[in-house]
Write a protein that holds these residues in place. Structure first.
Motif, short mmCIF file in Angstrom:
data_model
loop_
_atom_site.label_atom_id
_atom_site.label_comp_id
_atom_site.label_asym_id
_atom_site.label_seq_id
_atom_site.Cartn_x
_atom_site.Cartn_y
_atom_site.Cartn_z
N PRO A 47 -16.65 24.67 83.38
CA PRO A 47 -18.03 25.10 83.12
C PRO A 47 -19.07 24.00 83.21
CG PRO A 47 -16.56 26.14 81.56
CD PRO A 47 -15.73 25.18 82.34
N LEU A 48 -18.72 22.75 82.94
CA LEU A 48 -19.71 21.68 82.94
C LEU A 48 -19.50 20.66 84.06
CD1 LEU A 48 -20.07 20.90 79.12
CD2 LEU A 48 -21.71 22.03 80.60
N HIS A 49 -18.36 20.63 84.66
CA HIS A 49 -18.05 19.57 85.62
C HIS A 49 -18.87 19.72 86.90
CE1 HIS A 49 -15.78 16.30 87.25
NE2 HIS A 49 -15.34 17.01 88.26
N LYS A 50 -19.60 18.65 87.25
CA LYS A 50 -20.40 18.56 88.47
C LYS A 50 -21.41 19.71 88.59
CE LYS A 50 -17.36 15.72 91.29
NZ LYS A 50 -16.68 15.54 92.58
N ARG A 51 -22.08 20.00 87.49
CA ARG A 51 -23.11 21.03 87.48
C ARG A 51 -24.49 20.40 87.50
NH1 ARG A 51 -20.53 25.83 88.65
NH2 ARG A 51 -18.57 25.91 87.52
N THR A 52 -25.47 21.22 87.79
CA THR A 52 -26.87 20.80 87.68
C THR A 52 -27.42 21.42 86.41
OG1 THR A 52 -27.09 20.71 90.09
CG2 THR A 52 -29.12 20.75 88.79
N VAL A 53 -27.84 20.56 85.48
CA VAL A 53 -28.20 21.00 84.13
C VAL A 53 -29.66 20.65 83.84
CG1 VAL A 53 -27.61 20.89 81.69
CG2 VAL A 53 -25.82 20.58 83.40
N LEU A 54 -30.39 21.62 83.33
CA LEU A 54 -31.77 21.39 82.89
C LEU A 54 -31.79 21.35 81.37
CD1 LEU A 54 -35.04 22.91 84.25
CD2 LEU A 54 -34.57 23.05 81.80
N ILE A 55 -32.39 20.30 80.81
CA ILE A 55 -32.47 20.13 79.36
C ILE A 55 -33.93 20.05 78.96
CG2 ILE A 55 -31.82 18.71 77.38
CD1 ILE A 55 -29.51 17.62 79.01
N LEU A 70 -23.39 14.20 79.89
CA LEU A 70 -23.22 15.03 81.08
C LEU A 70 -23.07 14.17 82.34
CD1 LEU A 70 -25.85 17.79 80.25
CD2 LEU A 70 -23.39 18.15 80.55
N ILE A 71 -23.80 13.10 82.43
CA ILE A 71 -23.73 12.24 83.61
C ILE A 71 -22.46 11.40 83.62
CG2 ILE A 71 -24.82 10.28 84.79
CD1 ILE A 71 -27.52 11.39 83.94
N GLU A 72 -22.13 10.80 82.48
CA GLU A 72 -21.01 9.87 82.43
C GLU A 72 -19.65 10.57 82.41
OE1 GLU A 72 -21.59 7.30 79.10
OE2 GLU A 72 -23.58 6.63 79.78
N LYS A 73 -19.52 11.67 81.68
CA LYS A 73 -18.22 12.30 81.50
C LYS A 73 -18.00 13.53 82.38
CE LYS A 73 -17.33 10.71 76.80
NZ LYS A 73 -16.90 11.10 75.44
#
Length: 305
Positions: A47-55, A70-73
């Motif tokens: 669900p989170l791996h290599k996604r584009t996330v808006l915060i 999100l960037i590091e892990k």
């Protein structure tokens, strides 16, 4: 050999304390090693791996901690959106920051167009409320109403502007982080209306969509940060053995992301450390405290009369 101030009960107590310290230290080391082993051996979920996330609320310390995690892990691309145009974060290839008043529909629409050009689409939106309590004075109550109204408008604008692109690309996730109990209850009371809004958006964009409204997951994560700040002040300086039970922003970000990975619609995240985390994070302090106690303890006499 005579000892006037040291009784047999004292000798038993010192000996018992010594073995308690040894066992506590061993347990802390084992817990730390086991948690490290589980973290390294457990596979990363999709669900989170290599996604584009808006915060949203991009200048907040929790938002920056989420961004780093999100960037590091997870090797994600992150878009930070802030209501303040005072940019304090260094941008790079995996991180972009934009100024936008989320309660302004036109600004959110313009932001969605820019993001679509640069990132194609957003997979996950992590939206935070303003962390404002109801208060006790009329001025505080009025401020709470204004901020809550702005939060609701921002959430609706996010849904109407980013859900269509999510539907076109197979689905997405909208995560709402609520930091007060009042805002959490208000969001849950309106949950059915938000789902109806997603359905109506899906119907209006059905010809261009490859997925239905069920592919959009709405999640709520509650962490009572306002209560933590009011009820749990830091320990006074000078205390020899002090354990901060409150999580750091980075630790809280890790828990929130695990909550997102759980695929549950409602997740309550504790803002305090568990016993396992307390022991594993304070091994050195526990060991130093135990050795200091042993050094200062009176020597056990070989013979007591």
């Amino acid at each position: 050999m005579h000892s006037t101030n040291f009784t047999p009960s004292d000798a038993i107590f010192v000996s018992l304390w010594f073995w308690i310290e040894i066992h506590l230290l061993a347990i802390a080391i084992l817990l730390s090693l086991s948690s490290l082993f589980v973290e390294r051996m457990s596979p990363r979920k999709a669900p989170l791996h290599k996604r584009t996330v808006l915060i949203t609320n991009g200048t907040a310390s929790l938002s920056q901690a989420l961004c780093e995690e999100l960037i590091e892990k997870y090797d994600c691309r992150v878009v930070l959106v802030s209501g303040s145009n005072q940019e304090t974060i260094r941008q790079h290839g995996s991180l972009q920051m934009f100024y936008c008043d989320l309660s302004n529909r036109q600004q959110v629409t313009d932001l969605a167009i820019i993001i679509e050009k640069e990132f194609d689409h957003i997979d996950i939106v992590i939206h935070q409320d303003s962390s404002v309590g109801v208060g006790r004075t009329p001025q505080q109550a009025e401020h709470f109403v204004c901020q809550s109204s702005s939060d609701i408008l921002g959430f609706v604008n996010i849904l109407t502007n980013f859900v269509p692109a999510m539907l076109h690309h197979g689905g997405g996730k909208i995560v709402s982080i609520r930091k007060t109990l009042q805002s959490t209850k208000a969001l849950l009371d309106s949950e059915s209306q938000y789902h109806d809004l997603v359905k109506s958006i899906s119907l209006s964009t059905q010809t261009a969509s490859i997925s239905g409204p069920e592919s959009i997951q709405l999640s709520t994560i509650f962490c009572d940060l306002l209560h933590q700040q009011q009820q749990h002040p830091p320990p006074p300086a000078g205390t020899k053995l002090t354990f901060n039970l409150n999580l750091t922003d980075r630790e809280l970000a890790q828990r929130i992301l695990r909550g997102i990975e759980s695929e549950q619609s409602i997740v309550q995240v504790s803002v305090r450390r568990s016993l396992l985390e307390l022991c594993s994070n304070n091994i050195a302090q526990l060991a130093a405290f135990g050795l200091d106690k042993l050094r200062k303890a009176p020597k056990i006499p070989t013979k007591v009369r």
